[in-house]
Design an enzyme around this catalytic site. Sequence first.
Site, PDB file in Angstrom:
ATOM      1  N   HIS A  77       0.825  -1.215   0.000  1.00 56.76           N
ATOM      2  CA  HIS A  77       0.000   0.000   0.000  1.00 56.76           C
ATOM      3  C   HIS A  77       0.852   1.254   0.000  1.00 56.76           C
ATOM      4  CE1 HIS A  77       0.803   0.751   4.293  1.00 56.76           C
ATOM      5  NE2 HIS A  77       0.605  -0.549   4.501  1.00 56.76           N
ATOM      6  N   CYS A  80       3.131  -5.086   6.712  1.00 61.91           N
ATOM      7  CA  CYS A  80       2.782  -4.787   5.325  1.00 61.91           C
ATOM      8  C   CYS A  80       3.977  -4.209   4.579  1.00 61.91           C
ATOM      9  CB  CYS A  80       1.617  -3.797   5.277  1.00 61.91           C
ATOM     10  SG  CYS A  80       0.043  -4.476   5.837  1.00 61.91           S
TER      11      CYS A  80
END
Length: 439
Positions: free
Chosen positions: A221, A237
């Site tokens: 992301h 992440c």
Amino acid sequence: MCRIVDLSLLSNWLRLIALCTFILSLNGCAAMKSVQERSWLFPSHPEKEIERNEFSVARGDDVIGRLAVIRLEKGDTLPDIARHFSLGIIAISAANPGVDVWVPEAGERIMLPLSFILPDAPRKGIVVNLATMRLFQFKGDSTSLVVSTYPVGVGTKERPTPTGQMRVERKATRPTWHVPASISEDHRKKGDPLPAEVPPGPQNPLGECALYLSKSGYLIHGTNKPASIGLKATNGCLRLYPENVKMLYDDTPVNTPVVIVNQPYLIGQRNGVLYMEAHTPLEDSGAIELEKTYAKLRNIEKKSARTLDWRKVKEVQAEARGIPVPIFEMSQGSEKEASRTIEVEHPDKLYGRPEIPELKMEAWYVLAADVRDKIEALRIATIINHQGPQIPAMVLSKSNSYRVIAGPFNDISEAKDATKRLKIDLEIDGILIEPVKKR
């Protein structure tokens, strides 16, 4: 009083920078000089541009890109240079040991480590190397292969990014962040409670685009903290610069395979020259990965029936500067084909560099520091400016000291929010400064 703590304690990612800079400074001077002298050869006429994201991969080659240098100008920081050239902070810091991350000297030449050895993995879909904190996206086939590459922020030691095979399960623009219970608890303990959901906007840590992986809970992301790219700063992440994640998002279909590896030592060839690239290993993976690399080199040595320069190999490993270094001629006379370092012109404006508003006497401010050393004041102000979302900060001189003030803020509510963020993120106790009333 406004309390200023040791800079190495400002936050997790600043502690990491301080630690890495210290480790890099311990490298042997003689070894460093030997490789640096070979790498910093560049022509007298700088080039205007250099490739930074997309490269063609010649058949049989494992090395892409070119090393470059740039001359710093007043006010430059390594994070600003890193973002403009699509590099991570640790990558540019490792390539330039001893250079002040936040207040480097104007006129200093900085190496841009824009040459990479591709990970030892299938060249299909997305491959992420955690040790180099870099993502590679492969397109095409062996006869016409193109790779796009971007720096990434990866998981911390406490919450590492998992390795293995995955795929892109779904994609979303302007995603809502559903806060995991463990992260919510961490913030609650710090006095920074989070809502169950964070909607799209400047406070959303997922940024504008997200690719959800088949391993539940893990994403690729964007971010609202661009100065964290190229650091171990996430909850597992993979985090990209906003401009990079948009390119990756648009170019990645659902079901694209994703392979995540941890390879601190890389070897590869280009134009008949064998290169080695070494990075500081993540946690306890160093010994095992080094032995794998040595086994590959011994096999190359055996097949070529010639002896490698193992002293050079160990120099590259010890320095861990994250740049491909030529270590062996695969065929006699091929060393002249080794890539040379180029010089790049300084851009008129560095992309994403924080802008500092003018002083407004009618606005609210926060006093973040009052110190006697100008460089220390500049460093604190620069660190504050690189928070995400940005907290503007500047240095004002007064008598024999330098004051770091954050702002301007439109009202007391914004100023109090900034004071809270300075405390939580940087352990700085700020003091509110009221607007100057007009007479």
